[in-house]
Design an enzyme around this catalytic site. Structure first.
Site, short mmCIF file in Angstrom:
data_model
loop_
_atom_site.label_atom_id
_atom_site.label_comp_id
_atom_site.label_asym_id
_atom_site.label_seq_id
_atom_site.Cartn_x
_atom_site.Cartn_y
_atom_site.Cartn_z
N ASP A 21 0.82 -1.21 0.00
CA ASP A 21 0.00 0.00 0.00
C ASP A 21 0.86 1.26 0.00
O ASP A 21 0.46 2.30 -0.55
CB ASP A 21 -0.92 0.03 1.23
CG ASP A 21 -2.15 -0.82 1.03
OD1 ASP A 21 -2.74 -0.73 -0.07
OD2 ASP A 21 -2.52 -1.57 1.93
N CYS A 79 17.80 -6.24 -10.34
CA CYS A 79 18.40 -6.85 -9.15
C CYS A 79 18.92 -8.26 -9.44
O CYS A 79 19.97 -8.39 -10.06
CB CYS A 79 17.42 -6.79 -7.98
SG CYS A 79 18.29 -6.80 -6.42
N GLU A 102 25.11 -16.79 -3.62
CA GLU A 102 23.80 -17.15 -3.09
C GLU A 102 23.47 -18.61 -3.39
O GLU A 102 22.81 -19.29 -2.62
CB GLU A 102 22.74 -16.22 -3.72
CG GLU A 102 21.33 -16.47 -3.24
CD GLU A 102 20.37 -15.35 -3.61
OE1 GLU A 102 20.80 -14.34 -4.20
OE2 GLU A 102 19.18 -15.48 -3.29
N HIS A 149 16.18 -1.39 -7.40
CA HIS A 149 14.78 -1.64 -7.80
C HIS A 149 14.16 -0.36 -8.35
O HIS A 149 13.51 0.38 -7.59
CB HIS A 149 13.98 -2.15 -6.61
CG HIS A 149 14.32 -3.56 -6.25
ND1 HIS A 149 13.72 -4.65 -6.84
CD2 HIS A 149 15.24 -4.06 -5.42
CE1 HIS A 149 14.24 -5.75 -6.36
NE2 HIS A 149 15.17 -5.44 -5.50
N GLU A 179 11.61 0.09 -10.01
CA GLU A 179 10.13 0.10 -9.98
C GLU A 179 9.59 0.88 -8.79
O GLU A 179 8.47 1.39 -8.83
CB GLU A 179 9.57 -1.33 -10.00
CG GLU A 179 9.81 -2.18 -8.75
CD GLU A 179 11.13 -2.94 -8.76
OE1 GLU A 179 12.06 -2.51 -9.48
OE2 GLU A 179 11.24 -3.94 -8.03
#
Ligand code: GLN
Length: 604
Positions: free
Chosen positions: A73, A418, A442, A578, A580
């Site tokens: 939100d 990313c 990773e 990021h 976005e």
């Protein structure tokens, strides 16, 4: 002195009917009237932040500039207000309880018995008041997560009630409720909303506005009925039928003069509204989608998003990747094209799940390299661009790398975000820089060529089992090479900043913080959420092989953007951050725009 005003947005009947969008839209209209507004969310979870929650269950984790990991939100709030939010704009029950318990442990309550009321309540009130101060606003709009009657959010209602009795003229409540139209009856029922209001009253709260969410607009007869049963004037019941775009909501509220009504209720000075920038954006979205007539025919751009959670259904996807979806839309609409998104599970380019004839059980059958190539070719035949979003873990990684290789070799526009950038670097290292077996720590920390590795201080946190907030989080400055796709795109959009300069959304590069900021350079600020980085030890080899690092940390140590020159590929670019999170309806993200623009030019 002018008193600060508070608007609480609460949910009736059920969740998921648009409380967040209502909150954001009230913010948009009051801001368009010239009021200083801030939006805050109170989430009932005991998680101290949203960082440890699974995106397929809870939706995307939205990262603020400060690095705080929050609920999706907050992303809508930033998009609707067209500015960055403050840390103080988000709280969870976990945060509140942690604070109170820590105070108790350090004897701050001086031997008192510490209880939910007053201590938790007062901590919530304190945080709400602080959020207004942090934003220097005149009006704070608070969305209380969940629905009235939940056990979890009761303390937030208690705090809101308390604020109201202390400041009766300065606090108002908006209930967003659902009115079903059961198909067998074919008529709208107001009874569940009446119950929700009565339940709210049992907390000592009377909502002054009802947003009547339903399939269709509530009619006059039912408005009257609801008004009589709920102590709300009929004109304060706002019809909110289903719509095809969330961005229409502020315009609908404006049409219904909701902003004027709030001004009256809170004795705010009446101001004229100027919502034309928002209206222009909405018109563009409608033209690009062909919803209204346009000079140009609808042009579709097919973008494949390749990731791992994608067999969970579209329903989940739209929440888990909401910021990426919106970022693509904003750029596409600004270019007058309609995005068609294709969600592809990257495991499909590694193996098939088949039934073992002997055991009858499901097993994974690994595909041969030839089968993978054939499948990728077929799948991406009509695709204009490929995007690999952020992600974690091992699943589907080799499938993504195979897709990235295809994009590079076939000249298909590629945008890696990313993890999508890290895998792009791995692909390039393996197939062009001659670093066979290149890998990220990773997946295999023992691999020979760790072109993606972890930073030292994070290693220590992980060894101690401290996963919460163990990542590189939030806004960091990045220096650009101006003669690259990234450099040109940011500067064309006016997103580059000198030290001390402020972007309208609030981003500012401060001297002396995080790395060696130089007065002479220009920067961008972008938000991060990752543990691993391009390993500085391999940078020379990658650059010698043709990869361009067009953005780095100010000290040059961390690689933030990688791309291929235009001469060798139309668009092959990855970002460690990021982007976005910064894409806004009224200010689309420059890299998304560059990507969608190249995709829309792709001719077959
Ligand atoms: N898993 C990678 C890392 O932690 C990428 C994270 C992401 O894509 N958000 O560095």
């Amino acid at each position: 002195m002018k008193s600060h005003k508070y608007i609480f947005v609460i949910g009736g009947v059920m969740s998921g009917v648009g409380k967040g969008i209502t909150t954001a839209s009230i913010g948009t209209i009051l801001q368009a009237k010239g009021h200083k507004v801030n939006l805050a969310k109170a989430d009932p979870y005991l998680n101290v932040d949203a960082g440890t929650m699974n995106p397929t269950e809870h939706g995307e984790v939205f990262v603020l500039n400060s690095g705080l990991e929050t609920d999706q939100d907050m992303g809508n709030y930033e998009r609707f207000l067209n500015r960055d939010l403050a840390n103080a704009d988000y709280m969870t029950s976990g945060m509140v309880y942690k604070e109170v318990i820590e105070k108790e442990r350090s004897l701050k309550y001086r031997g008192k018995c510490v209880e939910a009321v007053p201590h938790i309540r007062d901590e919530i009130v304190h945080r709400i008041v602080e959020s207004g101060k942090a934003n220097n606003s005149d009006i704070t709009i608070v969305e209380i997560g969940g629905t009235v009657g939940d056990y979890q959010n009761a303390m937030f209602y208690e705090a809101a009630r308390f604020l109201k009795i202390k400041n009766p003229k300065d606090v108002t409540f908006v209930m967003v409720s659902y009115l079903p139209v059961p198909p067998k009856l074919g008529e709208m029922k107001s009874r569940p909303t009446q119950h929700a209001m009565h339940q709210l009253m049992s907390f000592g709260i009377q909502a002054e506005f009802i947003i009547a969410r339903s399939e269709v607009a509530i009619d006059h007869k039912r408005k009257e009925k609801l008004a009589n049963a709920c102590n709300v004037p009929a004109e304060n019941i706002i019809a909110a039928p289903d719509i095809d775009s969330i961005y229409d909501v502020p315009l609908n509220f404006e049409r219904d003069k909701f902003g004027d009504m709030i001004e009256k209720t809170l004795s705010l000075k009446h101001k004229q509204i100027d919502i034309s920038p928002w209206r222009n954006f909405v018109t563009k979205t409608k033209k690009a989608r062909g919803v209204v007539e346009s000079e140009n025919p609808v042009k579709k751009v097919h973008i494949a998003i390749v990731g791992k959670y994608f067999d969970t259904g579209d329903f989940v996807l739209s929440d888990a990747y909401v910021s990426i979806i919106e970022a693509i839309k904003f750029s596409a609409y600004s270019l007058g094209v309609k995005p068609e998104l294709h969600w592809l599970n990257s495991k499909k380019f590694e193996s098939d799940t088949v039934v073992d004839e002997k055991t009858g059980k499901h097993v994974e059958k690994v595909l041969s390299p030839a089968e993978i190539t054939k499948r990728i070719k077929e799948t991406f035949k009509n695709i204009d661009g490929i995007l690999v979003p952020g992600g974690f873990g091992e699943t589907g990684i080799e499938g993504k790398i195979a897709v990235i290789k295809h994009a590079r070799e076939q000249g298909i526009p590629y945008f890696g975000i990313c993890y999508g950038m890290q895998l792009m670097v791995i692909e390039y290292a393996r197939h062009i820089a001659g670093l066979t077996g290149a890998q990220t720590a990773e997946i295999d920390p023992k691999s020979e060529h760790l072109v993606i590795d972890i930073m030292e201080h994070q290693k220590k946190l992980l060894e101690a089992g401290k996963y919460g907030a163990s990542m590189r989080l939030g806004g960091y400055p990045c220096v650009l090479n101006p003669k690259t796709i990234a450099g040109e795109s940011y500067s064309k959009a006016g997103w580059t900043l000198k030290v001390g300069e402020k972007h309208p959304s609030g981003r500012v590069v401060k001297e002396g913080i995080k790395y060696e900021i130089q007065k002479s350079s220009v920067y961008i600020i972008e938000r991060h959420r990752h543990r691993y980085e391009v390993n500085p030890e391999y940078v020379t080899q990658l650059v010698d092989a043709g990869l361009v690092f067009s953005g780095t940390s100010p000290d040059g140590h961390l690689m933030e953007i990688a791309e291929l020159p235009r001469e060798s590929h139309p668009f092959f670019l990855g970002v460690q951050f990021h982007p976005e999170f910064l894409a806004r309806p009224l200010d689309p993200h420059p890299i998304f725009t560059a990507f969608v623009s190249v995709c829309s030019k792709k001719t077959k």
